[in-house]
Design a protein around this motif. Sequence first.
Motif, PDB file in Angstrom:
ATOM      1  N   PHE A 261       0.823  -1.216   0.000  1.00 12.77           N
ATOM      2  CA  PHE A 261       0.000   0.000   0.000  1.00 12.77           C
ATOM      3  C   PHE A 261       0.858   1.269   0.000  1.00 12.77           C
ATOM      4  CE2 PHE A 261      -2.488  -3.346   2.067  1.00 12.77           C
ATOM      5  CZ  PHE A 261      -3.584  -3.407   1.218  1.00 12.77           C
ATOM      6  N   LEU A 262       2.048   1.196  -0.626  1.00 11.01           N
ATOM      7  CA  LEU A 262       2.916   2.369  -0.705  1.00 11.01           C
ATOM      8  C   LEU A 262       2.283   3.434  -1.592  1.00 11.01           C
ATOM      9  CD1 LEU A 262       6.381   0.637  -1.229  1.00 11.01           C
ATOM     10  CD2 LEU A 262       5.411   1.502   0.904  1.00 11.01           C
ATOM     11  N   THR A 263       2.430   4.699  -1.190  1.00  8.80           N
ATOM     12  CA  THR A 263       1.913   5.817  -1.980  1.00  8.80           C
ATOM     13  C   THR A 263       3.052   6.767  -2.298  1.00  8.80           C
ATOM     14  OG1 THR A 263       1.367   7.071   0.010  1.00  8.80           O
ATOM     15  CG2 THR A 263      -0.372   5.662  -0.898  1.00  8.80           C
ATOM     16  N   GLY A 264       2.790   7.706  -3.190  1.00  7.83           N
ATOM     17  CA  GLY A 264       3.789   8.702  -3.558  1.00  7.83           C
ATOM     18  C   GLY A 264       4.515   8.305  -4.824  1.00  7.83           C
ATOM     19  N   THR A 265       5.640   8.963  -5.059  1.00  2.53           N
ATOM     20  CA  THR A 265       6.411   8.729  -6.272  1.00  2.53           C
ATOM     21  C   THR A 265       7.673   7.924  -5.968  1.00  2.53           C
ATOM     22  OG1 THR A 265       7.619  10.801  -5.997  1.00  2.53           O
ATOM     23  CG2 THR A 265       5.601  10.901  -7.309  1.00  2.53           C
ATOM     24  N   ILE A 266       8.284   7.406  -7.007  1.00  2.00           N
ATOM     25  CA  ILE A 266       9.567   6.716  -6.865  1.00  2.00           C
ATOM     26  C   ILE A 266      10.652   7.781  -6.964  1.00  2.00           C
ATOM     27  CG2 ILE A 266      11.109   4.970  -7.808  1.00  2.00           C
ATOM     28  CD1 ILE A 266       8.613   3.679  -9.116  1.00  2.00           C
ATOM     29  N   SER A 267      11.471   7.883  -5.961  1.00  2.00           N
ATOM     30  CA  SER A 267      12.500   8.920  -5.891  1.00  2.00           C
ATOM     31  C   SER A 267      13.611   8.693  -6.919  1.00  2.00           C
ATOM     32  CB  SER A 267      13.115   8.929  -4.488  1.00  2.00           C
ATOM     33  OG  SER A 267      14.224   9.783  -4.435  1.00  2.00           O
ATOM     34  N   GLN A 268      14.137   9.782  -7.450  1.00  2.00           N
ATOM     35  CA  GLN A 268      15.298   9.716  -8.346  1.00  2.00           C
ATOM     36  C   GLN A 268      16.487   9.062  -7.644  1.00  2.00           C
ATOM     37  OE1 GLN A 268      16.024  10.375 -11.503  1.00  2.00           O
ATOM     38  NE2 GLN A 268      14.114  11.311 -12.128  1.00  2.00           N
ATOM     39  N   SER A 269      16.533   9.137  -6.326  1.00  2.00           N
ATOM     40  CA  SER A 269      17.664   8.569  -5.584  1.00  2.00           C
ATOM     41  C   SER A 269      17.697   7.042  -5.645  1.00  2.00           C
ATOM     42  CB  SER A 269      17.660   9.056  -4.130  1.00  2.00           C
ATOM     43  OG  SER A 269      16.504   8.616  -3.466  1.00  2.00           O
ATOM     44  N   ILE A 270      16.666   6.411  -6.215  1.00  2.00           N
ATOM     45  CA  ILE A 270      16.681   4.957  -6.382  1.00  2.00           C
ATOM     46  C   ILE A 270      17.896   4.542  -7.220  1.00  2.00           C
ATOM     47  CG2 ILE A 270      15.231   4.853  -8.473  1.00  2.00           C
ATOM     48  CD1 ILE A 270      14.639   2.475  -5.611  1.00  2.00           C
TER      49      ILE A 270
ATOM     50  N   ASN B  41       1.099  -1.645  -5.534  1.00  2.00           N
ATOM     51  CA  ASN B  41       1.063  -0.596  -4.521  1.00  2.00           C
ATOM     52  C   ASN B  41       0.195   0.528  -5.074  1.00  2.00           C
ATOM     53  OD1 ASN B  41       2.892  -1.232  -2.147  1.00  2.00           O
ATOM     54  ND2 ASN B  41       4.273  -1.707  -3.833  1.00  2.00           N
ATOM     55  N   GLN B  42       0.400   1.725  -4.602  1.00  2.00           N
ATOM     56  CA  GLN B  42      -0.363   2.873  -5.096  1.00  2.00           C
ATOM     57  C   GLN B  42       0.594   3.990  -5.498  1.00  2.00           C
ATOM     58  OE1 GLN B  42      -3.116   3.619  -1.874  1.00  2.00           O
ATOM     59  NE2 GLN B  42      -3.861   1.534  -1.956  1.00  2.00           N
TER      60      GLN B  42
ATOM     61  N   THR C 160      22.974  -0.864 -12.944  1.00  2.00           N
ATOM     62  CA  THR C 160      23.628  -1.731 -13.930  1.00  2.00           C
ATOM     63  C   THR C 160      23.503  -3.217 -13.628  1.00  2.00           C
ATOM     64  OG1 THR C 160      25.737  -1.446 -12.797  1.00  2.00           O
ATOM     65  CG2 THR C 160      25.290   0.020 -14.637  1.00  2.00           C
ATOM     66  N   TYR C 161      23.261  -3.605 -12.397  1.00  2.00           N
ATOM     67  CA  TYR C 161      23.144  -5.019 -12.037  1.00  2.00           C
ATOM     68  C   TYR C 161      21.699  -5.485 -11.953  1.00  2.00           C
ATOM     69  CZ  TYR C 161      28.045  -4.470 -10.881  1.00  2.00           C
ATOM     70  OH  TYR C 161      29.376  -4.206 -10.952  1.00  2.00           O
ATOM     71  N   LEU C 162      20.755  -4.579 -12.175  1.00  2.00           N
ATOM     72  CA  LEU C 162      19.342  -4.905 -12.016  1.00  2.00           C
ATOM     73  C   LEU C 162      18.914  -5.978 -13.013  1.00  2.00           C
ATOM     74  CD1 LEU C 162      16.927  -4.013 -10.286  1.00  2.00           C
ATOM     75  CD2 LEU C 162      16.298  -2.457 -12.124  1.00  2.00           C
ATOM     76  N   GLY C 163      18.391  -7.080 -12.500  1.00  2.00           N
ATOM     77  CA  GLY C 163      17.933  -8.183 -13.330  1.00  2.00           C
ATOM     78  C   GLY C 163      16.421  -8.305 -13.389  1.00  2.00           C
ATOM     79  N   VAL C 164      15.736  -7.847 -12.321  1.00  2.00           N
ATOM     80  CA  VAL C 164      14.279  -7.929 -12.247  1.00  2.00           C
ATOM     81  C   VAL C 164      13.746  -6.587 -11.749  1.00  2.00           C
ATOM     82  CG1 VAL C 164      12.307  -9.049 -11.109  1.00  2.00           C
ATOM     83  CG2 VAL C 164      14.285 -10.414 -11.802  1.00  2.00           C
ATOM     84  N   LEU C 165      12.810  -6.013 -12.514  1.00  2.00           N
ATOM     85  CA  LEU C 165      12.144  -4.769 -12.141  1.00  2.00           C
ATOM     86  C   LEU C 165      10.656  -4.969 -12.369  1.00  2.00           C
ATOM     87  CD1 LEU C 165      12.036  -1.791 -11.334  1.00  2.00           C
ATOM     88  CD2 LEU C 165      12.601  -1.209 -13.709  1.00  2.00           C
ATOM     89  N   GLU C 166       9.878  -4.969 -11.287  1.00  2.00           N
ATOM     90  CA  GLU C 166       8.442  -5.179 -11.387  1.00  2.00           C
ATOM     91  C   GLU C 166       7.717  -3.956 -10.853  1.00  2.00           C
ATOM     92  OE1 GLU C 166       7.060  -9.195 -11.690  1.00  2.00           O
ATOM     93  OE2 GLU C 166       8.439  -9.687 -10.042  1.00  2.00           O
ATOM     94  N   LEU C 167       6.954  -3.314 -11.755  1.00  2.00           N
ATOM     95  CA  LEU C 167       6.298  -2.055 -11.436  1.00  2.00           C
ATOM     96  C   LEU C 167       4.786  -2.084 -11.653  1.00  2.00           C
ATOM     97  CD1 LEU C 167       8.895   0.269 -13.206  1.00  2.00           C
ATOM     98  CD2 LEU C 167       8.696  -0.162 -10.749  1.00  2.00           C
ATOM     99  N   PHE C 168       4.232  -3.190 -12.117  1.00  2.00           N
ATOM    100  CA  PHE C 168       2.810  -3.232 -12.466  1.00  2.00           C
ATOM    101  C   PHE C 168       1.921  -3.105 -11.227  1.00  2.00           C
ATOM    102  CE2 PHE C 168       3.854  -7.648 -11.578  1.00  2.00           C
ATOM    103  CZ  PHE C 168       2.742  -8.116 -10.903  1.00  2.00           C
ATOM    104  N   GLY C 169       0.655  -2.762 -11.466  1.00  2.00           N
ATOM    105  CA  GLY C 169      -0.322  -2.674 -10.383  1.00  2.00           C
ATOM    106  C   GLY C 169      -0.183  -1.408  -9.566  1.00  2.00           C
ATOM    107  N   ASN C 170       0.314  -0.350 -10.187  1.00  2.00           N
ATOM    108  CA  ASN C 170       0.441   0.959  -9.555  1.00  2.00           C
ATOM    109  C   ASN C 170      -0.318   1.981 -10.388  1.00  2.00           C
ATOM    110  OD1 ASN C 170       2.402   0.834  -7.168  1.00  2.00           O
ATOM    111  ND2 ASN C 170       3.510  -0.323  -8.723  1.00  2.00           N
TER     112      ASN C 170
END
Length: 107
Positions: free
Chosen positions: A11-20, A34-35, A48-58
């Motif tokens: 149930f996270l809200t808000g934006t994804i920070s550039q600092s990610i 999430n939201q 550069t090492y990211l292998g899995v990125l799941e963002l759906f359902g927001n």
Amino acid sequence: MLFQLDLNDNFLTGTISQSIGNLQFLQLLQLQVNQLTGTIPESMGQLTYLGVLELFGNQLQGSMPPSVCQRRDINNGSLSKLTADCDLNDTPFVNCSVPDCCTDCPF
């Protein structure tokens, strides 16, 4: 060092920070169901090492940053799984117009 961050269904809200983008050793990032709102930060392309990125359902919208799509390059990229709300029927909609950028558009 942080290698995996799984925050799905929280149930996270808000934006994804550039600092990610500062999480330089991150290999798995699951933020699905999430939201979260706003756009996907360009800084995610620095993971550069990211292998899995799941963002759906927001409630994310806009275009998938080209720097993220470059991580999907079959010859040079490490990102093997990238999911988002990218189906044309999704509202809001994440545009994955770069061929083969998103691997799945669930829901």
